[in-house]
Write a protein that holds these residues in place. Structure first.
Motif, PDB file in Angstrom:
ATOM      1  N   ARG A 440      34.295  47.300  24.881  1.00 49.09           N
ATOM      2  CA  ARG A 440      35.116  47.143  26.153  1.00 49.09           C
ATOM      3  C   ARG A 440      36.531  46.263  25.839  1.00 49.09           C
ATOM      4  O   ARG A 440      36.956  45.744  26.707  1.00 49.09           O
ATOM      5  CB  ARG A 440      34.382  46.792  27.296  1.00 49.09           C
ATOM      6  CG  ARG A 440      33.087  47.515  27.715  1.00 49.09           C
ATOM      7  CD  ARG A 440      32.393  46.931  29.002  1.00 49.09           C
ATOM      8  NE  ARG A 440      33.138  47.532  30.089  1.00 49.09           N
ATOM      9  CZ  ARG A 440      33.018  47.171  31.382  1.00 49.09           C
ATOM     10  NH1 ARG A 440      31.509  46.274  31.582  1.00 49.09           N
ATOM     11  NH2 ARG A 440      33.627  47.704  32.301  1.00 49.09           N
ATOM     12  N   ARG A 453      36.234  42.538  27.423  1.00 45.98           N
ATOM     13  CA  ARG A 453      36.214  43.290  28.700  1.00 45.98           C
ATOM     14  C   ARG A 453      37.754  42.973  29.148  1.00 45.98           C
ATOM     15  O   ARG A 453      37.775  42.826  30.456  1.00 45.98           O
ATOM     16  CB  ARG A 453      35.179  42.760  29.654  1.00 45.98           C
ATOM     17  CG  ARG A 453      34.683  43.740  30.536  1.00 45.98           C
ATOM     18  CD  ARG A 453      33.832  43.125  31.655  1.00 45.98           C
ATOM     19  NE  ARG A 453      34.426  42.176  32.693  1.00 45.98           N
ATOM     20  CZ  ARG A 453      33.796  41.354  33.197  1.00 45.98           C
ATOM     21  NH1 ARG A 453      32.579  41.440  33.450  1.00 45.98           N
ATOM     22  NH2 ARG A 453      34.602  40.544  34.007  1.00 45.98           N
ATOM     23  N   PHE A 467      37.189  39.076  30.264  1.00 43.27           N
ATOM     24  CA  PHE A 467      35.783  38.803  30.612  1.00 43.27           C
ATOM     25  C   PHE A 467      35.691  37.249  31.189  1.00 43.27           C
ATOM     26  O   PHE A 467      34.887  36.990  32.031  1.00 43.27           O
ATOM     27  CB  PHE A 467      35.051  38.627  29.287  1.00 43.27           C
ATOM     28  CG  PHE A 467      33.858  38.300  29.441  1.00 43.27           C
ATOM     29  CD1 PHE A 467      32.740  38.596  30.397  1.00 43.27           C
ATOM     30  CD2 PHE A 467      33.498  37.116  28.456  1.00 43.27           C
ATOM     31  CE1 PHE A 467      31.459  37.763  30.257  1.00 43.27           C
ATOM     32  CE2 PHE A 467      32.110  36.492  28.664  1.00 43.27           C
ATOM     33  CZ  PHE A 467      31.302  36.902  29.507  1.00 43.27           C
ATOM     34  N   TYR A 578      28.477  51.554  32.802  1.00 43.26           N
ATOM     35  CA  TYR A 578      28.696  50.434  33.508  1.00 43.26           C
ATOM     36  C   TYR A 578      28.772  50.371  34.989  1.00 43.26           C
ATOM     37  O   TYR A 578      28.819  49.222  35.698  1.00 43.26           O
ATOM     38  CB  TYR A 578      30.130  49.907  33.043  1.00 43.26           C
ATOM     39  CG  TYR A 578      30.418  50.022  31.554  1.00 43.26           C
ATOM     40  CD1 TYR A 578      29.775  49.343  30.509  1.00 43.26           C
ATOM     41  CD2 TYR A 578      31.364  50.625  31.263  1.00 43.26           C
ATOM     42  CE1 TYR A 578      29.688  49.464  29.313  1.00 43.26           C
ATOM     43  CE2 TYR A 578      31.642  50.844  29.865  1.00 43.26           C
ATOM     44  CZ  TYR A 578      30.905  50.384  28.804  1.00 43.26           C
ATOM     45  OH  TYR A 578      31.111  50.360  27.518  1.00 43.26           O
ATOM     46  N   TRP A 605      30.462  39.571  26.498  1.00 44.64           N
ATOM     47  CA  TRP A 605      31.174  40.585  25.970  1.00 44.64           C
ATOM     48  C   TRP A 605      32.003  40.116  24.921  1.00 44.64           C
ATOM     49  O   TRP A 605      32.490  41.117  24.306  1.00 44.64           O
ATOM     50  CB  TRP A 605      32.284  41.211  27.334  1.00 44.64           C
ATOM     51  CG  TRP A 605      31.298  41.818  28.243  1.00 44.64           C
ATOM     52  CD1 TRP A 605      31.111  41.577  29.604  1.00 44.64           C
ATOM     53  CD2 TRP A 605      30.687  43.085  28.118  1.00 44.64           C
ATOM     54  NE1 TRP A 605      30.354  42.312  30.420  1.00 44.64           N
ATOM     55  CE2 TRP A 605      30.068  43.339  29.462  1.00 44.64           C
ATOM     56  CE3 TRP A 605      30.412  44.026  27.482  1.00 44.64           C
ATOM     57  CZ2 TRP A 605      29.339  44.473  29.936  1.00 44.64           C
ATOM     58  CZ3 TRP A 605      29.815  45.387  27.597  1.00 44.64           C
ATOM     59  CH2 TRP A 605      29.170  45.453  28.957  1.00 44.64           C
ATOM     60  N   GLN A 608      29.197  41.583  22.257  1.00 43.49           N
ATOM     61  CA  GLN A 608      28.466  42.750  22.586  1.00 43.49           C
ATOM     62  C   GLN A 608      29.037  44.102  21.909  1.00 43.49           C
ATOM     63  O   GLN A 608      30.228  44.530  22.146  1.00 43.49           O
ATOM     64  CB  GLN A 608      28.596  43.284  24.123  1.00 43.49           C
ATOM     65  CG  GLN A 608      27.584  44.504  24.468  1.00 43.49           C
ATOM     66  CD  GLN A 608      26.311  43.951  24.680  1.00 43.49           C
ATOM     67  OE1 GLN A 608      25.949  42.832  24.872  1.00 43.49           O
ATOM     68  NE2 GLN A 608      25.395  44.824  24.606  1.00 43.49           N
TER      69      GLN A 608
END
Length: 624
Positions: A440, A453, A467, A578, A605, A608
């Motif tokens: 992401r 993110r 994020f 998600y 994130w 990840q």
């Protein structure tokens, strides 16, 4: 070049001296024109007896069994053909990994020179961009520093043919980014001179090459070579990286002197403007001013917003006079911005404009609107809204949005690991940051960094939203909308209390003219409030919708929508890994437990890299 860039894919190649693989001695430029490289899954010629293939042809087609048969029968794998090309060369150019392993196990010399350009198998593999073959040959002991007949090392060839993954892997394995060819040119010089465009010049700069290095013959820097070739894109990138404008070559010429000789007006303009910019930075006054550029931008915005309102509030009925004053103000402010505010700080003008607007809106509310509200309770939303607005704006700006931070050593390890696992591509690797991209994440070109993110780069705050600060940004929008709605109500209340006309009694036009004559400043502030209310409320609604109902970011929602428009099969925005449902999405986003009623997923994130599917019963997720 010896290989020609083609391959024996079962269409034309009758023997190793003819067809796509039989071309030797091509210039580097027409290597780009031959794209017929064979793959392991290529279809072999129909109705041919493979048992009659000689070993060169069998190698080109990747027939391991036939090659083993011929070698076991006594063929020497080190024996070159009539063009001085070995079997290892043919296997390398065709990316036949199994054959390379087999030939080396049978005594093939991994750095055997061959072909018209006296190249090694590694040189052939690099020219074709076969990263897997390059990795294998290096593991088998191939030397990437060897020079071919044109004077190029493996890294130089990777630069010439713009194979970015190969460049990254060779440098990560230890080859110096400043290695030189037979003329003393570094890969950066070669890229600036031979490759038109920003890549791989921009890519090489990520590995911190020397910008002051000069070649052995002309004593030119990379910037000199870019100017000589008229490579405007490379010149722009090198100037941005800080290349020196004062280094002189063997003839005593600076890059600007060469630009004048080539009569390239664009290059002359770029170099002259860069000289002026660097001369300004040497000024002590301008260096001090540079530290306070945003403050100057904020003061300019405050002054500009006030000046427009002041001119509109003048008693004069001459609209020509007011228009002339406004034009004069805009000209003065633009000149100040151009002279004293750098280009990199101009991206913060929307933020300065927002802060200036909020200041004059709050000043107007405090002086003119608050007295019209009878009780403390009706005034409370204004004060709470202003407090929340500035607090969450500060948190949004000052909080790390989730920049992916790694060391140079970690980057090189990631490149090696991704390359050797066959995953060194743009989906998993950012060529700008040289980092493995988390799930992401997205590279922001304005911030020049990958953001975990990633949601957007918001122009109103001059900052990435990701994020780390996404929840603060949403709360900032909530309080900004609250203040604006209260201010809109205060404006209407002020007009009803202090103006002598109403819409219901006198009509729209009469009411409007009375409002203008009654208080032009309030009408001007009402316009600012309406503008900021429009974008803030729209953005807030979109944010809440995609967070609550989709579990997506703005970037993801936009990407999926575009994919759905292009695809024949519609893509559902709600059916993503998600989306856990409205309540769980909100709990995950704000990390809210709601007094133990919800269990938010805890995911870092920034680290990840794999997608994990969670059951409805198990919502506790930890980053891997």
């Amino acid at each position: 070049m010896e290989s020609g860039g083609g391959g024996c894919g079962g269409r034309e190649c009758k023997n190793h001296s003819h067809g796509p693989l039989g071309h030797h001695g091509h210039s580097w430029s027409n290597m780009y024109e031959e794209k017929d490289l064979p793959k392991e899954q290529d279809v072999l010629p129909f109705a041919e007896d493979y048992s009659n293939f000689d070993i060169v042809k069998a190698t080109q087609y990747g027939l391991l069994d036939r090659c083993q048969e011929l070698v076991e029968a006594g063929y020497d794998v080190r024996q070159p053909d009539k063009e001085n090309v070995t079997l290892l060369h043919w296997a390398a150019i065709n990316n036949r990994l199994d054959l390379v392993k087999f030939f080396i196990s049978k005594g093939a010399v991994v750095d055997q020179l061959g072909g018209d350009l006296n190249s090694t198998p590694l040189h052939w593999a690099v020219r074709q961009g076969h990263l897997s073959m390059v990795i294998l040959l290096l593991k088998c002991g191939a030397d990437p520093t060897l020079i071919d007949g044109e004077g190029y090392s493996s890294l130089h060839l990777a630069v010439l043919f713009q194979h970015m993954p190969v460049i990254a892997y060779l440098i990560s394995k230890g080859q110096s980014v400043d290695t030189t060819d037979h003329n003393g040119q570094t890969p950066l010089m070669l890229s600036a001179h031979k490759v038109i465009g920003t890549e791989p010049t921009r890519f090489l700069l990520k590995f911190n090459p020397s910008l002051k290095a000069v070649d052995n013959i002309e004593k030119n820097t990379a910037l000199h070579w870019a100017v000589v070739s008229g490579n405007v894109s490379a010149v722009d990138v090198l100037l941005e990286a800080g290349s020196s404008l004062d280094i002189k070559n063997i003839k005593g010429e600076r890059p600007l002197d060469l630009a004048h000789q080539t009569k390239n007006r664009l290059l002359v303009h770029l170099l002259c403007e860069e000289e002026k910019l660097r001369a300004r930075k040497n000024s002590r006054f301008l260096r001090i001013l540079e530290k306070y550029e945003f403050l100057l931008l904020l003061v300019s915005s405050l002054t500009l917003i006030w000046a427009i309102g002041y001119v509109a509030d003048l008693n004069s009925d001459s609209w020509l006079l007011k228009g002339s004053l406004l034009v004069f103000i805009f000209v003065i402010m633009s000149l100040i911005a151009r002279q004293f505010v750098g280009v990199n700080k101009l991206q913060y003008f929307p933020l300065a404009f927002l802060l200036g607007s909020v200041f004059w809106i709050s000043w107007t509310c405090f002086i003119l609107f608050l007295p019209d509200f009878s009780g403390t309770i009706s005034q409370l939303p204004f004060f709470l809204g202003m407090l929340g607005l500035f607090y969450y704006l500060y948190k949004t700006i000052r909080t790390d949005p989730g920049f992916i931070k790694t060391t140079e050593e970690e980057n090189k390890k990631n490149i090696i690991n991704l390359g050797e696992s066959g995953s060194l591509d743009f989906r998993t690797f950012c060529t700008s940051c040289l980092v493995k991209k988390p799930l992401r994440s997205m590279h922001c070109h304005t911030c020049n960094s990958c953001v975990a993110r990633y949601d957007q780069h918001c122009i109103w705050i001059g900052r990435c939203i990701g994020f780390g600060n996404h929840s603060y940004f949403v709360l900032f929008l909530v309080f900004l909308t609250m203040v604006n709605i209260w201010a809109l109500y205060g404006t209407i209340l002020h007009w009803s209390e202090h103006c002598t006309t109403t819409y219901w009694q006198d009509g729209a036009w009469t009411s409007f003219t009375q409002i203008v004559s009654c208080s032009p400043w309030v009408l001007y502030i009402f316009t600012l409030i309406s503008f900021h209310t429009s974008w803030a409320m729209l953005l807030l609604i979109l944010q809440l919708y995609q967070i609550t109902f989709l579990g997506l970011t703005s970037h993801e929602r936009s990407a999926l929508w575009k994919q759905s428009k292009r695809s024949k099969h519609p893509v559902s925005l709600r059916k993503t890994p998600y989306n856990y449902g409205c309540l769980q999405n909100l709990a995950d986003f704000f990390q809210c437990k709601c007094f133990g009623m919800l269990k938010p997923n805890i995911i870092d994130w920034t680290k990840q890299y794999t997608l994990i599917f969670h059951s409805l019963k198990d919502r506790n997720v930890h980053a891997v």
